[in-house]
Design a protein around this motif. Structure first.
Motif, PDB file in Angstrom:
ATOM      1  N   VAL A   1       4.066  -5.206   2.769  1.00 52.57           N
ATOM      2  CA  VAL A   1       4.881  -4.870   1.607  1.00 52.57           C
ATOM      3  C   VAL A   1       4.665  -3.393   1.295  1.00 52.57           C
ATOM      4  O   VAL A   1       3.551  -2.981   0.972  1.00 52.57           O
ATOM      5  CB  VAL A   1       4.504  -5.733   0.386  1.00 52.57           C
ATOM      6  CG1 VAL A   1       5.317  -5.326  -0.832  1.00 52.57           C
ATOM      7  CG2 VAL A   1       4.712  -7.206   0.705  1.00 52.57           C
ATOM      8  N   TYR A   2       5.718  -2.593   1.410  1.00 54.50           N
ATOM      9  CA  TYR A   2       5.593  -1.154   1.209  1.00 54.50           C
ATOM     10  C   TYR A   2       5.861  -0.738  -0.237  1.00 54.50           C
ATOM     11  O   TYR A   2       5.389   0.304  -0.671  1.00 54.50           O
ATOM     12  CB  TYR A   2       6.547  -0.408   2.153  1.00 54.50           C
ATOM     13  CG  TYR A   2       6.160  -0.566   3.594  1.00 54.50           C
ATOM     14  CD1 TYR A   2       5.183   0.237   4.153  1.00 54.50           C
ATOM     15  CD2 TYR A   2       6.755  -1.541   4.396  1.00 54.50           C
ATOM     16  CE1 TYR A   2       4.817   0.100   5.479  1.00 54.50           C
ATOM     17  CE2 TYR A   2       6.404  -1.694   5.725  1.00 54.50           C
ATOM     18  CZ  TYR A   2       5.431  -0.865   6.266  1.00 54.50           C
ATOM     19  OH  TYR A   2       5.067  -1.019   7.578  1.00 54.50           O
TER      20      TYR A   2
ATOM     21  N   SER B   1     -14.082   4.506   3.847  1.00 56.49           N
ATOM     22  CA  SER B   1     -13.545   4.182   2.532  1.00 56.49           C
ATOM     23  C   SER B   1     -12.936   2.775   2.529  1.00 56.49           C
ATOM     24  O   SER B   1     -12.465   2.281   3.549  1.00 56.49           O
ATOM     25  CB  SER B   1     -12.475   5.199   2.129  1.00 56.49           C
ATOM     26  OG  SER B   1     -11.402   5.197   3.060  1.00 56.49           O
ATOM     27  N   VAL B   2     -12.976   2.132   1.360  1.00 52.47           N
ATOM     28  CA  VAL B   2     -12.367   0.816   1.182  1.00 52.47           C
ATOM     29  C   VAL B   2     -10.891   1.023   0.854  1.00 52.47           C
ATOM     30  O   VAL B   2     -10.555   1.750  -0.089  1.00 52.47           O
ATOM     31  CB  VAL B   2     -13.065   0.034   0.058  1.00 52.47           C
ATOM     32  CG1 VAL B   2     -12.336  -1.284  -0.204  1.00 52.47           C
ATOM     33  CG2 VAL B   2     -14.520  -0.232   0.425  1.00 52.47           C
ATOM     34  N   GLN B   3     -10.029   0.404   1.626  1.00 52.36           N
ATOM     35  CA  GLN B   3      -8.593   0.560   1.430  1.00 52.36           C
ATOM     36  C   GLN B   3      -7.934  -0.821   1.401  1.00 52.36           C
ATOM     37  O   GLN B   3      -8.535  -1.812   1.811  1.00 52.36           O
ATOM     38  CB  GLN B   3      -7.991   1.428   2.534  1.00 52.36           C
ATOM     39  CG  GLN B   3      -8.565   2.839   2.564  1.00 52.36           C
ATOM     40  CD  GLN B   3      -7.864   3.723   3.564  1.00 52.36           C
ATOM     41  OE1 GLN B   3      -6.803   3.397   4.078  1.00 52.36           O
ATOM     42  NE2 GLN B   3      -8.464   4.882   3.852  1.00 52.36           N
ATOM     43  N   SER B   4      -6.715  -0.849   0.944  1.00 54.33           N
ATOM     44  CA  SER B   4      -6.014  -2.125   0.815  1.00 54.33           C
ATOM     45  C   SER B   4      -4.590  -1.989   1.314  1.00 54.33           C
ATOM     46  O   SER B   4      -4.035  -0.879   1.390  1.00 54.33           O
ATOM     47  CB  SER B   4      -6.009  -2.598  -0.645  1.00 54.33           C
ATOM     48  OG  SER B   4      -5.280  -1.677  -1.450  1.00 54.33           O
ATOM     49  N   VAL B   5      -4.011  -3.119   1.670  1.00 59.30           N
ATOM     50  CA  VAL B   5      -2.619  -3.173   2.092  1.00 59.30           C
ATOM     51  C   VAL B   5      -2.028  -4.485   1.562  1.00 59.30           C
ATOM     52  O   VAL B   5      -2.666  -5.537   1.623  1.00 59.30           O
ATOM     53  CB  VAL B   5      -2.509  -3.088   3.631  1.00 59.30           C
ATOM     54  CG1 VAL B   5      -3.272  -4.212   4.302  1.00 59.30           C
ATOM     55  CG2 VAL B   5      -1.051  -3.116   4.075  1.00 59.30           C
ATOM     56  N   ALA B   6      -0.843  -4.393   0.998  1.00 58.92           N
ATOM     57  CA  ALA B   6      -0.161  -5.586   0.471  1.00 58.92           C
ATOM     58  C   ALA B   6       0.677  -6.209   1.588  1.00 58.92           C
ATOM     59  O   ALA B   6       1.285  -5.506   2.386  1.00 58.92           O
ATOM     60  CB  ALA B   6       0.709  -5.226  -0.714  1.00 58.92           C
ATOM     61  N   TYR B   7       0.673  -7.535   1.649  1.00 59.47           N
ATOM     62  CA  TYR B   7       1.465  -8.220   2.665  1.00 59.47           C
ATOM     63  C   TYR B   7       2.014  -9.520   2.093  1.00 59.47           C
ATOM     64  O   TYR B   7       1.535 -10.044   1.080  1.00 59.47           O
ATOM     65  CB  TYR B   7       0.630  -8.492   3.917  1.00 59.47           C
ATOM     66  CG  TYR B   7      -0.560  -9.402   3.712  1.00 59.47           C
ATOM     67  CD1 TYR B   7      -0.449 -10.786   3.865  1.00 59.47           C
ATOM     68  CD2 TYR B   7      -1.806  -8.887   3.379  1.00 59.47           C
ATOM     69  CE1 TYR B   7      -1.530 -11.616   3.685  1.00 59.47           C
ATOM     70  CE2 TYR B   7      -2.898  -9.708   3.194  1.00 59.47           C
ATOM     71  CZ  TYR B   7      -2.765 -11.063   3.349  1.00 59.47           C
ATOM     72  OH  TYR B   7      -3.839 -11.887   3.173  1.00 59.47           O
TER      73      TYR B   7
END
Length: 578
Positions: free
Chosen positions: A280-281, A300-306
């Protein structure tokens, strides 16, 4: 010349002074701070006023006199020049043109000397009108290898970034790299880029750390200051990459938000979404999920929505009514206890132990015959019949069979030769490796029958234990009586040390299969009937070997076999159907 003490306000400005342009406010402030701290180090030069006037005229040192007045000094020392006044003009020019500032190397050495005399960094900064941060930079650079400093003092200087990297390395590292890259006579230019590259270490920055001081201390992380970082940034860093990533992982596990899942990254550092999920962009919706991962490049801690696919409806068995369907949705997969690489290692270990047992363990004759049958029941075995040019025929089987043929072309062997050939054939046929040669469950049943687990080696090694998840590793440690450490790498090291003289066998690596697994396997391949001569009919046909109408094209049976990963067996079914 002679030295006198005089009120700086009594000195007259030279109308013919060389410096006519006004100095910068910053330069005047620096000189003022220096005079307030240590006084005038070099007395100004004056001469008697021309034309028999009273007082003295400044030949050299106008700025020093002006800043002494600004500092409200009651008196200063000056050098009175008794020579012809014409010399003062050339002296004024020389004073401002010929003088050269100290090069950085000399500044480093001068500061170190002041420190040795008891000066603090703050007092040096005040005296030189420099920032304390700049003094600390110079002190850091003063730790550079003396041979490199000598080269820099000749005017051969690296750029600032290269200098930072070199200064951060130890003297031993610098000496080793300098020995390799120091300039040669034929090429006097120093390859500073190569020197800096050889000393570069991966840094994990404190500004990228999500964990706090408590976890940092637990993982033994000691922050170092990057004195070249911008003043408004946290310049701390560590080169203990493994400890940094471990602390980040533990923080992430403890602070995972609702509808969040820890996901892995690929070889390029990109997040790997769950199967069939789409990224999800834009702004995530209410039903979307968030995948959290650690960027392997900077930690680094990163996240991505899906977004997972739409909920699928699965009809109940024997009922086509949509109201009786069950709603299922794919969920993110948690990391298994043993990674794919670990399972590959387990397959290799099982196969080696199985082969040793087949070659050396005591085997009764009846058992040996049973093993032979099991060996040819493996999913990795294919048979080329006389009516088929099957490219997967077992060539080694013919090689072993040739040992049982006498000179007359008939079977001719003794009992010892028969046993050796049978063992060799089973070694070639049976495998637990996770590739095309895998025999499936039959090899593990055979290994259990002859005690192949006893031939497994000690797998308490760094290589295998690194394939276990944190939970699986800690469970293994507790089961072995090894205290669990805070850091994963320390727990692994403790297990390796504990079993240095013993043998550690992880439950996932044992050859013997579970009883229910064997029962299900046997029931699945149980015969449906037998011929008059005792031969068992295939489950895909009747007693006469005819193919049932519903499987005439071989599709149904092949699909069933392929579903269980038995591709070669499925191919055999298709061939039989044809």
């Amino acid at each position: 010349m002679h030295l006198i003490s005089i009120d700086p306000r009594a000195l007259q400005e030279n109308p013919n002074k060389a410096r006519r342009s006004k100095s910068s406010a910053q330069a005047d402030a620096v000189l003022l701070a220096s005079i307030k701290a240590v006084g005038i180090v070099q007395p100004p030069v004056v001469s008697a006023a021309p034309d028999g006037g009273n007082g003295f005229v400044i030949d050299a040192g106008h700025r020093r006199v002006a800043q002494a007045i600004e500092a409200e000094l009651p008196e200063i020392f000056v050098l009175v020049d008794d020579a012809d006044h014409a010399d003062g003009a050339i002296r004024s020019v020389v004073e401002n043109i010929v003088r050269e500032p100290l090069n950085p190397v000399d500044q480093w050495r001068a500061i170190e000397r002041l420190v040795a005399l008891g000066w603090t960094e703050e007092s040096i900064a005040l005296a030189l009108a420099l920032a304390v941060r700049q003094i600390r930079k110079l002190r850091l650079l003063a730790n550079i290898l003396p041979a490199m400093l000598d080269q820099m003092a000749r005017g051969d200087m690296p750029n600032e970034q290269q200098l930072r990297t070199i200064a951060a390395a130890s003297q031993e590292e610098q000496a080793e790299v300098w020995k390799k890259y120091k300039p040669k006579k034929q090429d006097p230019q120093t390859p500073w880029w190569d020197i800096a590259r050889a000393m570069t270490k991966t840094r994990m920055l404190a500004k990228d750390a999500s964990f706090g001081d408590e976890l940092a201390a637990a993982y033994g992380i000691v922050w170092q200051d990057d004195l070249f970082a911008p003043a408004d940034q946290d310049g701390r860093y560590t080169t203990d990459v493994e400890a940094f990533l471990g602390a980040q992982q533990e923080w992430l596990s403890d602070n995972l938000p609702k509808r969040g899942a820890v996901i892995e990254v690929n070889d390029w550092g990109q997040p790997k979404l769950p199967g069939k999920a789409s990224q999800v962009y834009g702004k995530p919706g209410k039903g979307d999920n968030t995948g959290w991962y650690i960027n392997p490049r900077d930690g680094s801690v990163q996240s991505v929505a899906y977004r997972l696919p739409e909920m699928k409806k699965k009809a109940a068995a024997g009922d086509n009514d949509a109201d009786a369907a069950q709603e299922t949705m794919e969920a993110p997969k948690a990391r298994p206890d043993v990674s794919q690489k670990g399972l590959d290692m387990v397959g290799d270990l099982r196969t080696d132990a199985l082969h040793q047992a087949l070659a050396r363990a005591p085997i009764e004759d009846d058992t040996l015959m049973a093993l032979l049958i099991l060996g040819f029941a493996g999913t990795n075995v294919t048979i080329a019949s006389g009516s088929s040019d099957n490219p997967y025929g077992h060539a080694n089987g013919r090689k072993h069979a040739a040992r049982l043929i006498g000179e007359d072309g008939k079977l001719h062997f003794d009992r010892d030769t028969l046993q050796q050939v049978a063992r060799s054939l089973l070694v070639d046929v049976m495998s637990c490796r996770r590739n095309r040669s895998d025999s499936g469950l039959s090899a593990r049943i055979a290994g259990d029958a002859i005690g192949a687990d006893a031939f497994l080696p000690n797998i308490a090694t760094e290589e295998f234990l690194a394939c276990l998840s944190r939970g699986a590793l800690e469970a293994a440690a507790e089961a072995s009586g090894v205290p669990v450490r805070i850091k994963v790498k320390d727990t692994r090291a403790a297990l390796v040390e504990h079993f240095a003289e013993g043998s550690f066998i992880h439950p996932a690596s044992t050859i013997a299969p579970a009883a229910e697994e064997v029962s299900a396997w046997a029931a699945r391949f149980a015969p449906t009937g037998s011929d008059d001569d005792g031969s068992v009919a295939e489950t895909t046909g009747d007693v006469d070997g005819d193919v049932p109408e519903e499987a005439a094209d071989g599709v149904e049976t092949a699909d069933e076999a392929t579903e269980d990963g038995e591709e070669h067996e499925a191919a055999g079914f298709r061939e039989a159907a044809e």
